[in-house]
Scaffold this motif. Sequence first.
Motif, PDB file in Angstrom:
ATOM      1  N   ASP A 119       0.782  -1.274  -0.035  1.00  0.00           N
ATOM      2  CA  ASP A 119      -0.055   0.034   0.144  1.00  0.00           C
ATOM      3  C   ASP A 119       0.851   1.288  -0.104  1.00  0.00           C
ATOM      4  OD1 ASP A 119      -2.410   1.534   0.048  1.00  0.00           O
ATOM      5  OD2 ASP A 119      -3.257   0.027   1.564  1.00  0.00           O
ATOM      6  N   ARG A 120       0.200   2.383  -0.435  1.00  0.00           N
ATOM      7  CA  ARG A 120       0.983   3.587  -0.677  1.00  0.00           C
ATOM      8  C   ARG A 120       0.224   4.542   0.270  1.00  0.00           C
ATOM      9  NH1 ARG A 120       1.636   6.160  -5.218  1.00  0.00           N
ATOM     10  NH2 ARG A 120       3.714   6.813  -4.808  1.00  0.00           N
ATOM     11  N   MET A 121       0.245   4.340   1.547  1.00  0.00           N
ATOM     12  CA  MET A 121      -0.682   5.375   2.482  1.00  0.00           C
ATOM     13  C   MET A 121       0.125   6.554   2.763  1.00  0.00           C
ATOM     14  SD  MET A 121      -3.353   3.690   3.130  1.00  0.00           S
ATOM     15  CE  MET A 121      -4.158   4.486   4.498  1.00  0.00           C
ATOM     16  N   GLY A 122       1.331   6.671   2.562  1.00  0.00           N
ATOM     17  CA  GLY A 122       2.121   7.960   2.683  1.00  0.00           C
ATOM     18  C   GLY A 122       2.169   8.855   1.368  1.00  0.00           C
ATOM     19  N   THR A 123       2.069   8.274   0.229  1.00  0.00           N
ATOM     20  CA  THR A 123       2.121   9.194  -0.829  1.00  0.00           C
ATOM     21  C   THR A 123       1.269   8.815  -1.795  1.00  0.00           C
ATOM     22  OG1 THR A 123       3.747   7.508  -1.837  1.00  0.00           O
ATOM     23  CG2 THR A 123       4.752   9.511  -0.671  1.00  0.00           C
ATOM     24  N   GLY A 124       0.341   7.798  -1.731  1.00  0.00           N
ATOM     25  CA  GLY A 124      -0.647   7.553  -2.930  1.00  0.00           C
ATOM     26  C   GLY A 124      -1.960   7.918  -2.286  1.00  0.00           C
ATOM     27  N   ALA A 336       6.585   3.394  14.651  1.00  0.00           N
ATOM     28  CA  ALA A 336       8.003   3.663  14.534  1.00  0.00           C
ATOM     29  C   ALA A 336       8.382   3.246  13.138  1.00  0.00           C
ATOM     30  CB  ALA A 336       9.104   3.090  15.389  1.00  0.00           C
ATOM     31  N   GLN A 337       7.987   2.009  12.820  1.00  0.00           N
ATOM     32  CA  GLN A 337       8.091   1.336  11.478  1.00  0.00           C
ATOM     33  C   GLN A 337       7.153   2.195  10.441  1.00  0.00           C
ATOM     34  OE1 GLN A 337       9.402  -2.665  10.472  1.00  0.00           O
ATOM     35  NE2 GLN A 337       8.360  -2.817   8.660  1.00  0.00           N
ATOM     36  N   GLY A 338       5.922   2.535  10.962  1.00  0.00           N
ATOM     37  CA  GLY A 338       5.193   3.281  10.120  1.00  0.00           C
ATOM     38  C   GLY A 338       3.612   2.459   9.708  1.00  0.00           C
ATOM     39  N   HIS A 339       2.815   3.271   9.540  1.00  0.00           N
ATOM     40  CA  HIS A 339       1.218   2.666   9.470  1.00  0.00           C
ATOM     41  C   HIS A 339       0.971   2.521   7.855  1.00  0.00           C
ATOM     42  CE1 HIS A 339      -2.775   1.899   9.642  1.00  0.00           C
ATOM     43  NE2 HIS A 339      -3.205   2.428  10.640  1.00  0.00           N
ATOM     44  N   THR A 340       0.988   1.551   7.386  1.00  0.00           N
ATOM     45  CA  THR A 340       0.917   1.147   6.132  1.00  0.00           C
ATOM     46  C   THR A 340      -0.761   0.732   5.723  1.00  0.00           C
ATOM     47  OG1 THR A 340       1.621  -1.104   6.167  1.00  0.00           O
ATOM     48  CG2 THR A 340       3.140   0.708   5.658  1.00  0.00           C
ATOM     49  N   GLY A 341      -1.694   1.283   6.486  1.00  0.00           N
ATOM     50  CA  GLY A 341      -2.989   0.517   6.353  1.00  0.00           C
ATOM     51  C   GLY A 341      -3.200  -0.741   6.842  1.00  0.00           C
ATOM     52  N   ALA A 342      -3.528  -1.795   5.949  1.00  0.00           N
ATOM     53  CA  ALA A 342      -3.927  -3.123   6.448  1.00  0.00           C
ATOM     54  C   ALA A 342      -2.632  -3.782   6.887  1.00  0.00           C
ATOM     55  CB  ALA A 342      -4.750  -3.826   5.657  1.00  0.00           C
ATOM     56  N   GLY A 343      -1.399  -3.130   6.483  1.00  0.00           N
ATOM     57  CA  GLY A 343      -0.197  -3.764   6.523  1.00  0.00           C
ATOM     58  C   GLY A 343       0.611  -3.831   8.076  1.00  0.00           C
ATOM     59  N   GLY A 344       0.077  -2.987   8.850  1.00  0.00           N
ATOM     60  CA  GLY A 344       0.846  -2.992  10.325  1.00  0.00           C
ATOM     61  C   GLY A 344       0.744  -4.317  10.794  1.00  0.00           C
ATOM     62  N   GLY A 345      -0.307  -5.180  10.763  1.00  0.00           N
ATOM     63  CA  GLY A 345      -0.168  -6.503  11.135  1.00  0.00           C
ATOM     64  C   GLY A 345       0.521  -7.445  10.384  1.00  0.00           C
ATOM     65  N   MET A 346       0.890  -7.135   9.148  1.00  0.00           N
ATOM     66  CA  MET A 346       1.487  -7.569   8.269  1.00  0.00           C
ATOM     67  C   MET A 346       3.034  -7.744   8.734  1.00  0.00           C
ATOM     68  SD  MET A 346       1.180  -9.545   5.592  1.00  0.00           S
ATOM     69  CE  MET A 346       2.090 -10.244   3.927  1.00  0.00           C
ATOM     70  N   ALA A 347       3.438  -6.684   8.978  1.00  0.00           N
ATOM     71  CA  ALA A 347       4.822  -6.189   9.339  1.00  0.00           C
ATOM     72  C   ALA A 347       5.184  -6.854  10.576  1.00  0.00           C
ATOM     73  CB  ALA A 347       5.131  -4.870   9.312  1.00  0.00           C
ATOM     74  N   ILE A 348       4.175  -6.934  11.503  1.00  0.00           N
ATOM     75  CA  ILE A 348       4.305  -7.585  12.888  1.00  0.00           C
ATOM     76  C   ILE A 348       4.675  -8.895  12.662  1.00  0.00           C
ATOM     77  CG2 ILE A 348       3.181  -8.256  14.669  1.00  0.00           C
ATOM     78  CD1 ILE A 348       4.460  -5.796  15.258  1.00  0.00           C
ATOM     79  N   LEU A 349       3.801  -9.845  11.986  1.00  0.00           N
ATOM     80  CA  LEU A 349       3.726 -11.194  11.523  1.00  0.00           C
ATOM     81  C   LEU A 349       5.125 -11.558  10.715  1.00  0.00           C
ATOM     82  CD1 LEU A 349       2.751 -13.936  11.681  1.00  0.00           C
ATOM     83  CD2 LEU A 349       1.225 -13.325   9.370  1.00  0.00           C
ATOM     84  N   VAL A 350       5.394 -10.706   9.739  1.00  0.00           N
ATOM     85  CA  VAL A 350       6.899 -11.007   9.269  1.00  0.00           C
ATOM     86  C   VAL A 350       7.796 -10.957   9.996  1.00  0.00           C
ATOM     87  CG1 VAL A 350       8.494  -9.935   7.527  1.00  0.00           C
ATOM     88  CG2 VAL A 350       5.915 -10.517   6.981  1.00  0.00           C
ATOM     89  N   GLU A 351       8.037  -9.975  10.987  1.00  0.00           N
ATOM     90  CA  GLU A 351       9.006  -9.750  12.120  1.00  0.00           C
ATOM     91  C   GLU A 351       9.110 -10.817  12.999  1.00  0.00           C
ATOM     92  OE1 GLU A 351      11.964  -7.697  14.128  1.00  0.00           O
ATOM     93  OE2 GLU A 351      11.274  -7.763  11.998  1.00  0.00           O
TER      94      GLU A 351
END
Length: 393
Positions: A119-124, A336-351
């Motif tokens: 997702d491009r929550m920051g610039t899109g 700190a990593q950033g809010h990417t829409g539905a990707g917040g949980g994704m980043a946590i799971l990948v970590e």
Amino acid sequence: MKSISGKTAIVGIGEVPTGHFPDRSFIKAAVDVCEMAITDAGIPKQDIDTVIPIGVVSNPLDNTNVICSWLVEELGLGKTAKSNFQVMSGGSSSANSLKVASALVAAGLSKAVLVVHCDRMGTGLDLSAAISMFSKASINQEYEMPYGFSQLALAGFLQQRYMYETGTTERQIASVVESLRKWAALNPNAMLRKPKTADEILQSKMISSPVRKKMMNILADGAAAFIVTSSEYARDLTDTPAYVLGIGSRCTSFTVTAQPHFDCWQPAVDGAYHMAGIGPGDIDVAEIYDAFPTFILISMELLGLCEKGKAGKFVEDGNTSPGGRLPVSTNGAMMAQGHTGAGGGMAILVEAARQIMGKAGERQVQNANIAIETASGGIGMDFHVGVLGKEGQ
């Protein structure tokens, strides 16, 4: 779902840096993380027969295109893929995707499942549109929205309620952000890598009392992917799979204001522990979904990692920071990593998978044999708990 415990595993992960990248296209980031996960797993592309793209918030056309198998074509999977379908439940999409992928593999309906979020929550996304969407989402349209109630107002209410019930101080909540920033400083994919002390957090502007500016997440561009397959095949592919040991879920209500108490999420915790056959004392690292720092403290207590009302002091004493007794949210989470829409949980799971695989670099937790991770969608509409470990069936 007891039968899937230890029978499936995450074998490959991919992630690009989170932040503001106006020149990085949606499809490039999405394809890049998929290719990273495939390479990381060492899996032949033709063995990936299911693709699950998580929902895109910033651009409806990108969302429609991934639903219509855009990634299947871009990855060259057109001759071997059986299914391409979307899972979307906001921040908990990662947890629901892991459940679906594990069930498909355990049932013999899929050999390997590729889950991807971009997702491009920051610039899109237009800033005014973003503000409007996040102020109204998961807020009751009939009884709350007409009176100016918003997500930020709710964050203030939740933090105030938690502080009142537990005696947690504002400085202890600020210490959560301090801990996350310390982890982010070690994470090359994090957006906010400059450390901040609790005192600096408390000096920032008040936004929605008692929530201050630096207690808030920031919208960002990001992408991540993971691959799930059977434990048997995982052992053929890699020496470091992250086995799926337990999953627990509870969907409660549309808006958190309708929930009687945070304890309504407890069955998700109990279910995950029961399936994995472990308890809180077995956890080596906790990757906790945040949105706001209060949620990390609430989750730590629900998970039994701290007694109720003691999580704030535990964090303030440095126990969750690098080198602490119980590392928490080692990628820096959304704060700190950033809010990417539905990707917040994704980043946590990948970590969580990254820690179990031993691939976290400077922030690798030593002897990380069992990791627990959480996810939540909307404004606390649900709560999911996953347990990953180094040993499967």
